[in-house]
Write a protein that holds these residues in place. Structure first.
Motif, short mmCIF file in Angstrom:
data_model
loop_
_atom_site.label_atom_id
_atom_site.label_comp_id
_atom_site.label_asym_id
_atom_site.label_seq_id
_atom_site.Cartn_x
_atom_site.Cartn_y
_atom_site.Cartn_z
N UNK A 9 -50.93 10.24 17.79
CA UNK A 9 -51.63 8.96 17.67
C UNK A 9 -53.02 9.10 18.27
N UNK A 10 -53.90 8.20 17.87
CA UNK A 10 -55.24 8.18 18.44
C UNK A 10 -55.33 7.05 19.45
N UNK A 11 -55.79 7.38 20.66
CA UNK A 11 -55.91 6.36 21.71
C UNK A 11 -56.92 5.30 21.30
N UNK A 12 -56.52 4.04 21.45
CA UNK A 12 -57.40 2.94 21.07
C UNK A 12 -58.57 2.75 22.02
N UNK A 66 -51.01 -0.78 19.53
CA UNK A 66 -52.27 -0.39 20.15
C UNK A 66 -52.04 0.81 21.03
N UNK A 67 -52.03 2.00 20.43
CA UNK A 67 -51.71 3.18 21.23
C UNK A 67 -52.75 3.45 22.30
N UNK A 68 -52.29 3.79 23.50
CA UNK A 68 -53.17 4.16 24.60
C UNK A 68 -52.64 5.46 25.18
#
Ligand SMILES: [Zn+2]
Ligand SMILES: [Zn+2]
Length: 169
Positions: A61-64, A125-127
Motif C-alpha cells: 500500500x502507499x502511505x497516505x 486511509x493507509x498509513x
C-alpha cells in the motif's frame, strides 16, 4: 474458488484454496503480493453448508501521509451459510437474511465471500506507521527523514499562542 458439494464426504471438510487476485474479481488492482490464500471448513448441515474461511494475503500500500510504499499482511475470517436453492422451497429463505446465500446447483462459490473479507481488511486511509510525520506542506520533503526547516503552515499558527501560555506556568 468453488466447492462442489458432491466432493464433501464428511460432516466437516477442510479445504485449502489459493487464487490470483484477478480470479476473484480484483481487476487491475496490483496491490497484492502473491496469491490470496483461504483455508475453509465446510459444515454439511443437509441442504445448508456453513463455510468458515480464514483468508490471508499480502499487499503493498502507499502511505497516505508520506507516499512511501509499505507491505501489510491481511488476515481475516468469514462465516457464511450457503443454502441449496431447490425450486420447491423457493421463497422460503427470508430475504434480507445476512450471511446466508443461495447456491447455484451443487456449487458453493466462495470467491465473493473472500473478496468482501479482503475489502473490509484493506485500510481506507493507509498509513505506514502511527508515527509517520508525512510530507512538508511547503517543500514536500519527507519529514520522517529530515527536518526541512520550513515555516509551519499558517493553519498551525493559532496554537503558537497556547504554547506561550503553557511555558509561563
Ligand atoms: Zn508514511
Ligand atoms: Zn519543508
Amino acid at each position: 474458488m468453488k466447492i462442489d458439494i458432491k466432493d464433501l464426504k464428511e460432516q466437516v471438510t477442510n479445504l485449502d484454496f489459493s487464487a490470483k487476485p484477478e480470479e476473484i474479481g480484483f481487476d487491475g488492482e496490483a496491490v497484492f503480493d502473491g496469491p490470496i490464500k483461504v483455508s475453509v471448513e465446510v459444515h454439511d448441515m443437509s441442504e445448508r453448508y456453513r463455510v468458515i474461511g480464514r483468508v490471508s494475503a499480502e499487499a503493498t500500500l502507499a502511505c497516505g501521509r508520506c507516499l512511501r510504499q509499505f507491505k501489510v499482511k491481511l488476515a481475516s475470517e468469514f462465516d457464511i451459510v450457503h443454502v441449496k436453492d431447490s425450486s420447491e422451497e423457493e421463497g422460503e429463505i427470508p430475504p434480507g437474511e445476512t450471511d446466508e446465500l443461495a447456491m447455484e446447483g451443487d456449487i458453493i462459490d466462495i470467491g465473493e465471500d473472500v473478496r468482501q473479507t479482503i475489502l473490509l481488511e484493506l485500510p481506507m486511509n493507509p498509513v505506514c506507521g502511527k508515527k509517520c510525520k508525512g510530507l512538508c506542506h511547503v517543500c514536500g520533503s519527507d519529514l520522517n527523514k529530515k527536518k526541512c526547516g520550513c515555516d509551519e503552515p499558517a493553519l498551525n499558527k493559532p496554537f503558537a499562542g497556547i504554547k506561550n501560555i503553557l511555558k509561563k506556568k
